[in-house]
Scaffold this active site. Structure first.
Site, short mmCIF file in Angstrom:
data_model
loop_
_atom_site.label_atom_id
_atom_site.label_comp_id
_atom_site.label_asym_id
_atom_site.label_seq_id
_atom_site.Cartn_x
_atom_site.Cartn_y
_atom_site.Cartn_z
N HIS A 1 -11.03 2.75 -4.04
CA HIS A 1 -10.03 1.97 -5.21
C HIS A 1 -9.63 3.03 -6.19
O HIS A 1 -8.78 2.54 -7.07
CB HIS A 1 -10.36 0.70 -5.37
CG HIS A 1 -10.62 -0.29 -4.40
ND1 HIS A 1 -9.71 -0.49 -3.36
CD2 HIS A 1 -11.44 -1.19 -4.30
CE1 HIS A 1 -10.19 -1.43 -2.70
NE2 HIS A 1 -11.07 -1.92 -3.07
N SER B 1 -4.03 -12.82 -2.14
CA SER B 1 -5.41 -12.19 -1.59
C SER B 1 -6.56 -12.21 -2.58
O SER B 1 -7.46 -12.53 -2.58
CB SER B 1 -4.97 -10.96 -0.77
OG SER B 1 -6.21 -10.83 0.08
N LYS C 1 -7.52 -5.20 -1.92
CA LYS C 1 -6.78 -6.32 -1.00
C LYS C 1 -5.50 -5.93 -0.24
O LYS C 1 -4.60 -6.53 0.13
CB LYS C 1 -6.21 -7.72 -1.98
CG LYS C 1 -7.61 -8.08 -2.86
CD LYS C 1 -8.91 -8.28 -2.15
CE LYS C 1 -9.17 -9.14 -1.06
NZ LYS C 1 -10.50 -8.80 -0.35
P1 A3P Z 1 -5.51 -12.09 3.16
O1 A3P Z 1 -6.60 -12.45 2.01
O2 A3P Z 1 -3.99 -12.02 2.90
O3 A3P Z 1 -6.03 -12.68 4.43
P2 A3P Z 1 -8.85 -5.57 1.63
O4 A3P Z 1 -9.69 -5.18 2.68
O5 A3P Z 1 -8.37 -4.23 1.03
O6 A3P Z 1 -9.80 -6.34 0.62
O7 A3P Z 1 -7.92 -6.38 2.03
C1 A3P Z 1 -8.05 -7.77 2.55
C2 A3P Z 1 -7.11 -8.30 3.21
O8 A3P Z 1 -6.69 -7.84 4.40
C3 A3P Z 1 -7.23 -9.65 3.48
O9 A3P Z 1 -5.71 -10.44 3.24
C4 A3P Z 1 -7.65 -9.71 5.03
O10 A3P Z 1 -7.44 -11.06 5.68
C5 A3P Z 1 -6.71 -8.72 5.51
N1 A3P Z 1 -7.23 -8.10 6.81
C6 A3P Z 1 -8.23 -7.60 7.06
N2 A3P Z 1 -8.34 -7.30 8.62
C7 A3P Z 1 -7.28 -7.40 8.89
C8 A3P Z 1 -6.65 -7.42 10.15
N3 A3P Z 1 -7.24 -6.86 11.14
N4 A3P Z 1 -5.35 -8.00 10.38
C9 A3P Z 1 -4.63 -8.32 9.44
N5 A3P Z 1 -5.04 -8.27 8.05
C10 A3P Z 1 -6.51 -8.08 7.81
#
Ligand code: A3P
Length: 290
Positions: free
Chosen positions: A101, A131, A46
């Site tokens: 991870h 998140s 996240k």
């Molecule tokens: P949120 O749940 O706060 O919206 P991961 O890919 O490590 O699992 O992280 C997911 C988080 O990154 C989510 O956060 C997601 O919305 C955010 N995310 C993914 N793509 C993004 C982008 N292009 N710009 C900003 N945040 C992004």
């Protein structure tokens, strides 16, 4: 294997998703053969993984950038430890891109010996926690629980990725390692173009201005949200339940303030603050700090 339940098992001090990987496979990764041309993206869950996966895919794959190909991120930048589509990583064409991870101490020894390039993306841990909480509803493989319960597990390190502090300390101890580029989610949010340039420079990739514009545009939250190659909507429904939410949820800095009470935030600080202050990163907690 030290602990096992329906959702997670602990192996070598680290939690993994039950059903998606075995202890034997994790053990085998120590000797996973690394090529100099490999690129690994490492994150605590996240923290901006899918975002950076997409940026890497856009940098490396013209077809992804101009929309002529229909290959999703799971195939473009697959997970090292969660080989969901059962691909043959060994015979994969170079340059191979992977996401992981894993804590630093569990990555393949070829990486620890300085082969290949790695990018580590960090995010402020309160936004990571919030998140993770929302994602535990969408993910069929994570146990759903109230925010208070998830927060206590997060603070105790009983989540995928383990204790956030351990993860980031393990990786940031490598900050002088020239094979690793450290990025922050918030810095990407503040100035995506500079972050993409930083990644390109680190990887020795030269893009034209137009190509760079294209990467930045297609890696925006809005574009990724509707790009099925880049938003994990192609994931099997026994992994993600899209009736309960989206992978790309809000994509902002400071959403923790909408979730955590003052008491919860203070409790979080009381557990994390001391060790966080020793980290070599300055975290951004709110968009107003940009
Ligand atoms: P949120 O749940 O706060 O919206 P991961 O890919 O490590 O699992 O992280 C997911 C988080 O990154 C989510 O956060 C997601 O919305 C955010 N995310 C993914 N793509 C993004 C982008 N292009 N710009 C900003 N945040 C992004």
């Amino acid at each position: 294997m030290e602990l096992s339940d329906k959702y997670m098992f602990k192996h070598k001090g680290s939690y993994f998703v039950t059903d998606l990987v075995t202890p034997e496979y994790i053990d085998s990764l120590e000797d996973f053969e690394i090529r100099d041309s490999d690129v690994f993206l490492a994150t605590f869950p996240k923290s901006g993984t899918i975002w950076t996966q997409n940026i890497l895919s856009l940098i490396y794959h013209e077809g992804h950038r101009n929309g002529t190909e229909d290959t999703d991120l799971l195939d473009r930048v697959p997970w090292l430890e969660y080989n969901i589509r059962k691909r043959d990583y060994v015979s994969r064409a170079s340059p191979r891109l992977f996401a992981t991870h894993l804590p630093y101490y569990l990555i393949p020894k070829g990486l620890r010996n300085g082969r290949a390039k790695m990018i580590y993306v960090a995010r402020n841990p309160k936004d990571v926690l919030v998140s993770y909480y929302h994602f535990s509803k969408v993910s069929v493989k994570l146990e759903e629980a109230g925010f208070d319960v998830i927060m206590e597990r997060f603070l105790a390190g009983k989540v995928i990725g383990n204790l956030w502090l351990d993860h980031i300390e393990g990786w940031s101890a490598q900050r002088d390692n020239p094979s690793i580029l450290f990025l922050m989610y918030e810095e990407m949010k503040k100035d995506l173009r500079s972050s993409v340039l930083k990644i390109c420079n680190f990887l020795g990739k030269t893009l034209t201005e137009k190509e760079l514009d294209d990467v930045v545009d297609k890696a925006s939250f809005g574009k990724m949200s509707v790009d099925r190659r880049a938003n994990y909507t192609t994931m099997p429904t026994d992994l993600l339940d899209f009736k309960k939410g989206r992978f790309l949820r809000k994509g902002t800095v400071g959403d923790w303030k909408n979730m955590m009470t003052v008491a919860q935030s203070e409790r979080f600080d009381s557990v994390f603050k001391e060790r966080m202050e020793k980290l070599p990163f300055k975290f951004i907690w709110d968009v107003n700090e940009f």
